[in-house]
Design an enzyme around this catalytic site. Structure first.
Site, PDB file in Angstrom:
ATOM      1  N   SER A 333      90.086  86.290  -3.600  1.00  0.00           N
ATOM      2  CA  SER A 333      91.387  86.307  -4.268  1.00  0.00           C
ATOM      3  C   SER A 333      92.553  86.611  -3.335  1.00  0.00           C
ATOM      4  O   SER A 333      92.939  85.787  -2.529  1.00  0.00           O
ATOM      5  CB  SER A 333      91.355  87.246  -5.475  1.00  0.00           C
ATOM      6  N   LYS A 358      87.864  82.465  -5.040  1.00  0.00           N
ATOM      7  CA  LYS A 358      88.414  82.814  -6.351  1.00  0.00           C
ATOM      8  C   LYS A 358      89.839  82.287  -6.407  1.00  0.00           C
ATOM      9  O   LYS A 358      90.731  82.821  -5.786  1.00  0.00           O
ATOM     10  CB  LYS A 358      88.415  84.327  -6.581  1.00  0.00           C
ATOM     11  N   GLN A 362      94.997  86.261 -13.077  1.00  0.00           N
ATOM     12  CA  GLN A 362      94.867  86.939 -14.361  1.00  0.00           C
ATOM     13  C   GLN A 362      96.073  87.834 -14.648  1.00  0.00           C
ATOM     14  O   GLN A 362      96.696  88.346 -13.723  1.00  0.00           O
ATOM     15  CB  GLN A 362      93.609  87.829 -14.395  1.00  0.00           C
TER      16      GLN A 362
END
Length: 501
Positions: A333, A358, A362
């Site tokens: 991420s 990733k 979110q």
């Protein structure tokens, strides 16, 4: 959750996941992914946006539904089910329990391991993680089927010291299966008071082993640095996660190395499960010329929005020192955002192995009853528009760790006795072979050659040379193997040679 639990991790353990936190105002009705958006992030609000409309949790679901002037066919069906259960179930039902069940069902139906509804205790656990103020084993984790998978162990924590690796699957905690449990529920089982122990059953490459860890306070400091390379004056910076203070710590480290005369930099993002997107933006901007693209974010049905380097992120602080970045399968991420930005927008070389992959963003909404819902709201793309989800970043120079670095942890000395035949004996033989004491084939049989190898090691380590594998001998072997892995860090050594030129 990027355990995802600060998921990432989860650190899992973002929870222990690595979910960083931002308290802000109630968002506008039209949701926008802006500066405040996290990869694994949180937006504090009073309600949840659905199709541009917000509703506020009340004491009962009936109040919520009656307040909605227009409901879809799906919402009418939910209302009908709720009313039927509430009015006709053979015993009284709790309205909040029904509401939580409905929300959990909707979120789980997404089939997205990074989307989750959390009750009050789970929310508190997540928030602790955001501030790196939790105690546990120190591993970033995520959902993987019915179980929990490690994204990356955090440096210096019990999980790292025990030899847990990215992609290890946790199947049991203290003898109890975690099949079907939510990410946060599983993480809460692994957390506990500092000094207490937790036993995990772990699966790696089809093999299962158990390991007992002593819970500890997870390090708050996320950036460490030092000078290496002798007269070459190379600054080496490790970033373990992207949390609230990471960008500030990173800037402090870079300034300190500059004062010491660092001529080149090695930024180590290996094992970094990610965290705050804002931290990644600030840090990457320091290495990019103003106007260069750091990343792109694409929400449903919209064009990708570019985030470009500039003073609003880096405050005018720029780094021009030649830099190399290290990545591996545990880099996820925010770590991938940073690495991709430097690689594609500043020509920085990436050294190591394929990163985690990733590529989603979110946000987390907080309800009035202190529960939270984390859902995926967008894709993030690299500067050139590539979506690396489930693919990862490919290093410029591949430099994998030695094969013995991926050996499973050993905790059951009862399996390590003469005459035994099992996978733990085979792993022990591989340990001894890596250290140069076992010459035969690692076949899992504890015979005379294994006994001789143990005796030779014990003699060298100044232990009682009886050929028996006790806890003291095993501990010594593990420490020596860990040191050998460190000494044979191919990615680091490759980066160091490159920087020394």
């Amino acid at each position: 959750m990027p355990e995802e639990p600060k998921d990432t991790q989860a650190p899992s353990e973002p929870v222990e996941t690595g979910n960083p936190h931002l308290k802000g105002k109630k968002p506008r009705q039209k949701r926008r992914v802006g500066l405040w958006t996290y990869l694994i992030s949180i937006i504090i609000a009073l309600g949840v946006g659905i199709g541009g409309t917000y509703f506020v949790l009340g004491r009962a679901v009936t109040q919520q539904i009656s307040s909605m002037q227009q409901t879809s066919a799906a919402m009418k069906k939910i209302q009908s089910v709720y009313s039927t259960i509430s009015d006709n179930y053979y015993k009284p039902v709790n309205a909040n329990k029904l509401a939580n069940g409905a929300i959990n069902g909707m979120v789980n139906s997404l089939g997205d391991k990074f989307s989750e509804y959390m009750d009050k205790s789970e929310t508190e656990s997540l928030n602790d993680t955001i501030d790196s103020s939790f105690s546990g084993i120190g591993a970033q984790v995520q959902k993987s089927g019915n179980y929990i998978q490690i994204i990356s162990p955090i440096a210096g924590t019990p999980a790292k010291k025990a030899g847990l690796k990215p992609k290890d699957v946790i199947k049991k905690v203290n003898g109890k299966s975690i099949a079907g449990k939510t990410l946060t529920q599983a993480v809460n089982l692994m957390r506990g008071k500092v000094g207490t122990t937790v036993k995990l059953e772990v699966e790696r490459a089809g093999k299962t082993f158990t390991v007992t860890l002593k819970r500890a306070k997870i390090p708050v400091t996320t950036v460490n640095y030092k000078m290496v390379g002798g007269k070459k004056k190379i600054g080496y910076v490790t970033v373990t996660t992207f949390s609230t203070n990471t960008a500030k710590e990173f800037k402090t480290a870079l300034k300190a190395l500059d004062k010491k005369g660092a001529k080149k930099l090695i930024i180590d993002m290996r094992g970094n499960p990610g965290g705050l997107m804002t931290a990644a933006l600030k840090m990457a901007s320091m290495f990019l010329k103003d106007g260069k693209t750091i990343m792109q974010v694409q929400t449903r049905g919209s064009q990708a929005e570019k985030y470009v380097a500039g003073k609003k992120y880096d405050g005018g602080y720029k780094v021009t020192t030649p830099t190399t970045v290290l990545i591996d399968g545990g880099s996820a991420s925010a770590a991938e955002i940073f690495s991709a930005a430097l690689h594609q927008s500043a020509g920085v070389k990436l050294i190591g192995s394929q990163s985690y992959g990733k590529g989603t963003v979110q946000t987390v909404s907080t309800f009035s009853d202190k529960t939270e819902m984390k859902i995926t709201v967008a894709k993030w793309l690299t500067p050139n528009g590539t979506w690396i989800n489930k693919k990862g970043l490919t290093p410029t120079i591949k430099a994998s760790e030695p094969s013995y670095a991926s050996l499973t942890a050993l905790s059951k000395t009862s399996d390590l006795k003469a005459g035994k035949v099992n996978d733990n004996v085979k792993t022990l033989q591989q340990y001894l072979k890596a250290l140069g004491y076992f010459k035969g084939s690692a076949n899992g049989y504890f015979g005379s050659s294994t006994t001789s190898a143990i005796k030779a090691y014990q003699k060298h380590a100044k232990l009682t040379a009886n050929g028996q594998m006790d806890k003291k001998t095993l501990a010594k072997i593990e420490v020596q193997l860990a040191q050998k892995i460190s000494d044979n860090d191919n990615a680091y050594n490759t980066a160091l040679k490159l920087a020394e030129k």
